[in-house]
Structure formats: C-alpha cells, structure tokens
Design an enzyme around this catalytic site. Sequence first.
Site, PDB file in Angstrom:
ATOM      1  CE  LYS A  22     -33.729 -34.494   9.312  1.00  0.00           C
ATOM      2  NZ  LYS A  22     -35.040 -34.531   8.636  1.00  0.00           N
ATOM      3  NE  ARG A  54     -35.397 -28.043   8.239  1.00  0.00           N
ATOM      4  CZ  ARG A  54     -35.706 -28.834   9.265  1.00  0.00           C
ATOM      5  NH1 ARG A  54     -34.883 -28.970  10.271  1.00  0.00           N
ATOM      6  NH2 ARG A  54     -36.842 -29.500   9.257  1.00  0.00           N
ATOM      7  NE  ARG A  62     -44.612 -37.015  12.981  1.00  0.00           N
ATOM      8  CZ  ARG A  62     -43.402 -36.644  12.565  1.00  0.00           C
ATOM      9  NH1 ARG A  62     -42.428 -37.523  12.494  1.00  0.00           N
ATOM     10  NH2 ARG A  62     -43.171 -35.411  12.224  1.00  0.00           N
ATOM     11  NE  ARG A 108     -44.956 -31.658  15.472  1.00  0.00           N
ATOM     12  CZ  ARG A 108     -43.759 -32.217  15.342  1.00  0.00           C
ATOM     13  NH1 ARG A 108     -43.280 -32.989  16.292  1.00  0.00           N
ATOM     14  NH2 ARG A 108     -43.039 -32.023  14.268  1.00  0.00           N
ATOM     15  NE  ARG A 113     -42.196 -30.127   8.570  1.00  0.00           N
ATOM     16  CZ  ARG A 113     -42.363 -31.068   9.494  1.00  0.00           C
ATOM     17  NH1 ARG A 113     -43.563 -31.546   9.752  1.00  0.00           N
ATOM     18  NH2 ARG A 113     -41.342 -31.534  10.165  1.00  0.00           N
TER      19      ARG A 113
HETATM   20  P1  AMP Z   1     -37.875 -30.539  12.470  1.00  0.00           P
HETATM   21  O1  AMP Z   1     -38.434 -31.121  13.729  1.00  0.00           O
HETATM   22  O2  AMP Z   1     -36.385 -30.691  12.327  1.00  0.00           O
HETATM   23  O3  AMP Z   1     -38.612 -30.992  11.229  1.00  0.00           O
HETATM   24  O4  AMP Z   1     -38.109 -28.950  12.573  1.00  0.00           O
HETATM   25  C1  AMP Z   1     -39.399 -28.397  12.742  1.00  0.00           C
HETATM   26  C2  AMP Z   1     -39.409 -26.967  12.199  1.00  0.00           C
HETATM   27  O5  AMP Z   1     -38.457 -26.160  12.919  1.00  0.00           O
HETATM   28  C3  AMP Z   1     -39.015 -26.809  10.730  1.00  0.00           C
HETATM   29  O6  AMP Z   1     -40.109 -27.066   9.857  1.00  0.00           O
HETATM   30  C4  AMP Z   1     -38.554 -25.359  10.702  1.00  0.00           C
HETATM   31  O7  AMP Z   1     -39.654 -24.466  10.715  1.00  0.00           O
HETATM   32  C5  AMP Z   1     -37.837 -25.207  12.044  1.00  0.00           C
HETATM   33  N1  AMP Z   1     -36.388 -25.550  11.929  1.00  0.00           N
HETATM   34  C6  AMP Z   1     -35.756 -26.627  12.479  1.00  0.00           C
HETATM   35  N2  AMP Z   1     -34.450 -26.628  12.156  1.00  0.00           N
HETATM   36  C7  AMP Z   1     -34.249 -25.523  11.383  1.00  0.00           C
HETATM   37  C8  AMP Z   1     -33.115 -24.984  10.717  1.00  0.00           C
HETATM   38  N3  AMP Z   1     -31.927 -25.574  10.772  1.00  0.00           N
HETATM   39  N4  AMP Z   1     -33.282 -23.833  10.017  1.00  0.00           N
HETATM   40  C9  AMP Z   1     -34.478 -23.219   9.963  1.00  0.00           C
HETATM   41  N5  AMP Z   1     -35.595 -23.680  10.531  1.00  0.00           N
HETATM   42  C10 AMP Z   1     -35.491 -24.825  11.252  1.00  0.00           C
END
Ligand code: AMP
Length: 213
Positions: free
Chosen positions: A13, A88, A123, A156, A167
Amino acid sequence: MILILLGAPGAGKGTQADFLSRKLGIPTISTGNILRAAVKNGTQIGLIAKSCMESGGLVPDDVIMEVVKERLSEPDCLKGYILDGIPRTIGQARAFESDGVDIDTALLIEISDAEIETRITGRRNCPVCNAIYHINTNPPIMPNICDKCGSDVVIRKDDELETVKNRLKVYHQQTKPVIEFYKSKSKLKIVDNQPTIEITAEAINKALGIAHK
Ligand code: AMP
C-alpha cells in the site's frame, strides 16, 4: 479526491500510495509512518503506540482518530489525500463517515497470507537511515550492511514472523469488515497483487481511470 488504500500489512500500500500521490498531486497520510515517528520522538502518543505496534495489535480508535484528524487539518490536505493504513476498523470507518469525510474510492490490493509472510519476514531495515531491503528481491551489496550508511541492517520488531502472523490475524478480524463496509456503499475497487510493483501500479491506474505513463 479522497482515496483509501486497503490491503493486508505488506501488500504494498505504501509504495503504491506514493506513486499515486505523485501522479495526483495530493499527499499520502500513512498512520504507520506517523506512529513510528511518534515512537521515535518519544511523544505521549508514541508511548501509547509502541507496545501495540510491537505486538502487531492496533492502537485504540480514539487515539488514532485524534492523530489523523490533526494531520488532515493541515493545508496540504485541502485538495484531497490518500489514506494508507486507515481506516483499519469499522469504528474508524464510521468515525470518518460521521465527520463528513467524503471518500471517493476504497481500493483493495488483494494478496495471499503466504505471499505476505514471505515478503515481510524477508524485509530488512536500516535503523539509522531507514533504508529498506529484502533478502531475496533487493539485498544489500554486503550481507546485512546498509548500502547507504554502512550500519547493520535489522529485522524490524513488527516484521518478525510471530508478529506478522498476529498482524494478519488482526487484519482478518478487524479490517476485513472495513472492506465490506465500503463494498456496501459501492465505493470498493479491487486489484489483485501482480508479479511486479510496476504491473500492480498499472492495474491500479486502470481501476481508478488514471492514465498510465
Ligand atoms: P503499518 O505501517 O500501516 O502496517 O502500521 C504499523 C502499525 O501501526 C500497525 O501494526 C498498528 O499497530 C499501528 N497502526 C497503524 N495504523 C493504524 C490504525 N489505523 N489503527 C490502529 N493502529 C494502527
């Protein structure tokens, strides 16, 4: 134009959002990036987010909505924006709706869990300059050493296999209903993940009716 990119963590994304952002001249709002910066800077939001992120869980809806609303009130969002990583949960989708945020399209990048696991666990990340590598598709020239700054690259914490599995579980439980939410409003478009980033970008442009160059 207000566009949402949906898809499992690691679906690409962020990469596709950046292409679209350049093409459409509107910013990408990535909640993952905003939260990672908050953790790095040790802000209060960062302290709340850190443990949720490390376990692969979600930051509470009220916290994330406050963070994102603040960002969306900045002048560069006036002409539109691309949401990457939000909504989300159904709660977040409803919060946008009750705030009168008029979503044009929710675009889903569809990809299997098996492909996600291979992608994310391969990664590698440079903790100093944030460069991203992949052990199969984009390895550093010297094993485990960042090409750009010479630091040791790491996995990471939220890219470790157990966290990735969590996740994905969270995605299926909490984010899949968001897909149904936009489908029921006839705003959903679906693109299958393709063998390369470029071909996926092409498929996305076609689905959105944007000329591909
Ligand atoms: P991402 O890089 O978008 O995969 O986000 C990394 C982490 O940030 C996720 O696994 C969540 O812990 C947190 N996070 C990001 N966006 C959201 C959201 N919209 N709602 C809740 N947690 C979020």
